[in-house]
Design an enzyme around this catalytic site. Structure first.
Site, PDB file in Angstrom:
ATOM      1  N   LYS A   1       1.406   4.147  -2.933  1.00 25.45           N
ATOM      2  CA  LYS A   1       0.823   5.300  -2.903  1.00 25.45           C
ATOM      3  C   LYS A   1       1.920   6.388  -3.063  1.00 25.45           C
ATOM      4  CE  LYS A   1      -3.635   4.466  -2.115  1.00 25.45           C
ATOM      5  NZ  LYS A   1      -4.429   5.069  -2.941  1.00 25.45           N
TER       6      LYS A   1
ATOM      7  N   TYR B   1       0.933  -1.078  -0.104  1.00 23.81           N
ATOM      8  CA  TYR B   1       0.019   0.045  -0.056  1.00 23.81           C
ATOM      9  C   TYR B   1       0.798   1.094  -0.012  1.00 23.81           C
ATOM     10  CZ  TYR B   1      -3.976   3.123   1.471  1.00 23.81           C
ATOM     11  OH  TYR B   1      -4.844   4.092   1.325  1.00 23.81           O
TER      12      TYR B   1
HETATM   13  P1  NAD Z   1     -13.327   2.215   0.198  1.00 23.33           P
HETATM   14  O1  NAD Z   1     -12.777   0.988   0.292  1.00 23.33           O
HETATM   15  O2  NAD Z   1     -14.595   2.314   0.757  1.00 23.33           O
HETATM   16  O3  NAD Z   1     -13.283   2.697  -1.359  1.00 23.33           O
HETATM   17  C1  NAD Z   1     -12.427   2.104  -2.432  1.00 23.33           C
HETATM   18  C2  NAD Z   1     -13.210   1.813  -3.476  1.00 23.33           C
HETATM   19  O4  NAD Z   1     -12.311   1.390  -4.608  1.00 23.33           O
HETATM   20  C3  NAD Z   1     -14.333   0.638  -3.091  1.00 23.33           C
HETATM   21  O5  NAD Z   1     -15.474   0.966  -3.670  1.00 23.33           O
HETATM   22  C4  NAD Z   1     -13.747  -0.664  -3.862  1.00 23.33           C
HETATM   23  O6  NAD Z   1     -14.893  -1.316  -4.434  1.00 23.33           O
HETATM   24  C5  NAD Z   1     -13.055   0.252  -5.150  1.00 23.33           C
HETATM   25  N1  NAD Z   1     -12.100  -0.803  -5.775  1.00 23.33           N
HETATM   26  C6  NAD Z   1     -11.311  -1.583  -5.466  1.00 23.33           C
HETATM   27  N2  NAD Z   1     -10.394  -2.111  -6.360  1.00 23.33           N
HETATM   28  C7  NAD Z   1     -10.987  -1.969  -7.425  1.00 23.33           C
HETATM   29  C8  NAD Z   1     -10.770  -2.087  -8.784  1.00 23.33           C
HETATM   30  N3  NAD Z   1      -9.832  -3.065  -9.199  1.00 23.33           N
HETATM   31  N4  NAD Z   1     -11.575  -1.596  -9.734  1.00 23.33           N
HETATM   32  C9  NAD Z   1     -12.697  -0.700  -9.457  1.00 23.33           C
HETATM   33  N5  NAD Z   1     -12.944  -0.405  -8.238  1.00 23.33           N
HETATM   34  C10 NAD Z   1     -12.064  -0.755  -7.268  1.00 23.33           C
HETATM   35  O7  NAD Z   1     -12.478   2.867   0.628  1.00 23.33           O
HETATM   36  P2  NAD Z   1     -11.905   4.644   0.614  1.00 23.33           P
HETATM   37  O8  NAD Z   1     -11.403   4.926   1.902  1.00 23.33           O
HETATM   38  O9  NAD Z   1     -13.249   5.225   0.249  1.00 23.33           O
HETATM   39  O10 NAD Z   1     -10.803   4.571  -0.319  1.00 23.33           O
HETATM   40  C11 NAD Z   1     -10.927   5.473  -1.608  1.00 23.33           C
HETATM   41  C12 NAD Z   1      -9.421   5.993  -2.135  1.00 23.33           C
HETATM   42  O11 NAD Z   1      -8.915   6.769  -0.847  1.00 23.33           O
HETATM   43  C13 NAD Z   1      -8.459   4.625  -2.003  1.00 23.33           C
HETATM   44  O12 NAD Z   1      -7.487   4.894  -3.007  1.00 23.33           O
HETATM   45  C14 NAD Z   1      -7.681   4.809  -0.736  1.00 23.33           C
HETATM   46  O13 NAD Z   1      -6.636   4.144  -0.871  1.00 23.33           O
HETATM   47  C15 NAD Z   1      -7.538   6.262  -0.623  1.00 23.33           C
HETATM   48  N6  NAD Z   1      -7.612   6.696   1.055  1.00 23.33           N
HETATM   49  C16 NAD Z   1      -8.364   6.494   1.871  1.00 23.33           C
HETATM   50  C17 NAD Z   1      -8.166   6.893   2.978  1.00 23.33           C
HETATM   51  C18 NAD Z   1      -8.969   6.740   4.431  1.00 23.33           C
HETATM   52  O14 NAD Z   1      -8.902   7.177   5.718  1.00 23.33           O
HETATM   53  N7  NAD Z   1     -10.402   6.522   3.858  1.00 23.33           N
HETATM   54  C19 NAD Z   1      -6.833   7.534   3.592  1.00 23.33           C
HETATM   55  C20 NAD Z   1      -5.791   7.524   2.445  1.00 23.33           C
HETATM   56  C21 NAD Z   1      -6.195   7.126   1.093  1.00 23.33           C
END
Ligand code: NAD
Length: 254
Positions: A164, A160
């Site tokens: 990133k 991860y």
């Molecule tokens: P989440 O798991 O709710 O959302 C991620 C989404 O990506 C899900 O809907 C999932 O089904 C989709 N996904 C995963 N693999 C996929 C693929 N191969 N094709 C299409 N869709 C796919 O989590 P989130 O927190 O909403 O994450 C969204 C983004 O934000 C991610 O890139 C995550 O790394 C990043 N992020 C989130 C946080 C946090 O605290 N929530 C912090 C840093 C970064």
């Protein structure tokens, strides 16, 4: 000079968001529609993507929902072509789809590591390629990275964190390739911790520790991340390219 309020409107524009079945992607889809955009979203779970589409359509804007796995170049092409056919243009791409593992490196399997690279890095590149081929000058891309691209929370998250961090390099390179020649801005956002399905996988004590460490004294509200994305994708950010906006309540300055 148009006002800030006008510059952050998206009337007549289209925004593509990957991974919009849940969390930040679903919230961004609704927020961009509230700002006037027509939206195209993809995810692996069609029922969940359609739920997001229904929420977007409640705002009175169109939403094209496509079942697509961004680790597949063919699915990325199909998503971009469907969005382009239905909505006629692509103004903004938000590379939001992401997955994570928290496995010690001595135990992580080849398949686990590769699956994270395939979605978090390779998929972002495939999506950017297919979108840019259809974008006009004035368009932009936002890559959703993470504070873990430049900081460690102490968990074993090699795949991860590496992917990133890679998105920050990809963002810089694509900005240099695309901004001058094609008029397309490319930026990243590094979220701190926002409660979503992804953070649900983490221990409550760990998240409390994160909240305590941040000068803001709490994790983020999803709306606070969405606002940053809307600003960065808007004409109000017209002189911003090749950089990353950290939205973390000050977590990483400690
Ligand atoms: P989440 O798991 O709710 O959302 C991620 C989404 O990506 C899900 O809907 C999932 O089904 C989709 N996904 C995963 N693999 C996929 C693929 N191969 N094709 C299409 N869709 C796919 O989590 P989130 O927190 O909403 O994450 C969204 C983004 O934000 C991610 O890139 C995550 O790394 C990043 N992020 C989130 C946080 C946090 O605290 N929530 C912090 C840093 C970064």
């Amino acid at each position: 000079m148009t006002s800030f309020a006008e510059q952050t409107r998206f009337d007549g524009k289209t925004v593509l968001i990957t991974g919009a079945s849940s969390g930040l992607g679903a919230a961004m889809a609704v927020a961009f529609a509230e700002q006037g955009a027509e939206v195209a979203i993809c995810g692996r779970r069609l029922d969940r993507v359609e739920q997001t589409a229904a929420a977007v359509e409640q705002t009175g804007r169109r939403c094209v929902a496509v079942q697509a796995d961004t680790s597949s170049p063919e699915d990325c092409e199909r998503f971009a072509q469907t969005a382009y056919d239905e909505l006629g243009r692509i103004d903004v791409l938000i590379n939001n789809a992401g997955i994570g593992t928290a496995v010690p490196m001595t135990r992580e399997t080849v398949e686990e590591f590769r699956s994270v690279v395939d979605v978090n890095l390779n998929g972002v590149y495939w999506m950017s390629q297919v979108a840019v081929r259809r974008m006009q000058p004035g368009s932009n891309i936002i890559n959703i990275s993470s504070v873990l691209g430049t900081w460690s929370a102490g968990l074993p998250q090699a795949a991860y964190s590496a992917t990133k961090a890679a998105l920050l390099g990809l963002t810089r390179d694509l900005a240099v390739q695309l901004t001058g020649r094609k008029g397309i801005r490319v930026n990243a956002i590094q979220p701190g911790y926002f409660p979503t399905e992804m953070t649900d996988q983490q221990d409550a004590d760990f998240l409390k520790g994160i909240a305590d460490l941040a000068p803001m004294g709490r994790t983020g509200d999803v709306a606070e991340l969405v606002n940053a994305a809307v600003f960065l994708a808007s004409d109000a950010a017209s002189y911003i390219t090749g950089t990353s906006l950290v939205v973390d309540g000050g977590l990483t300055v400690r």
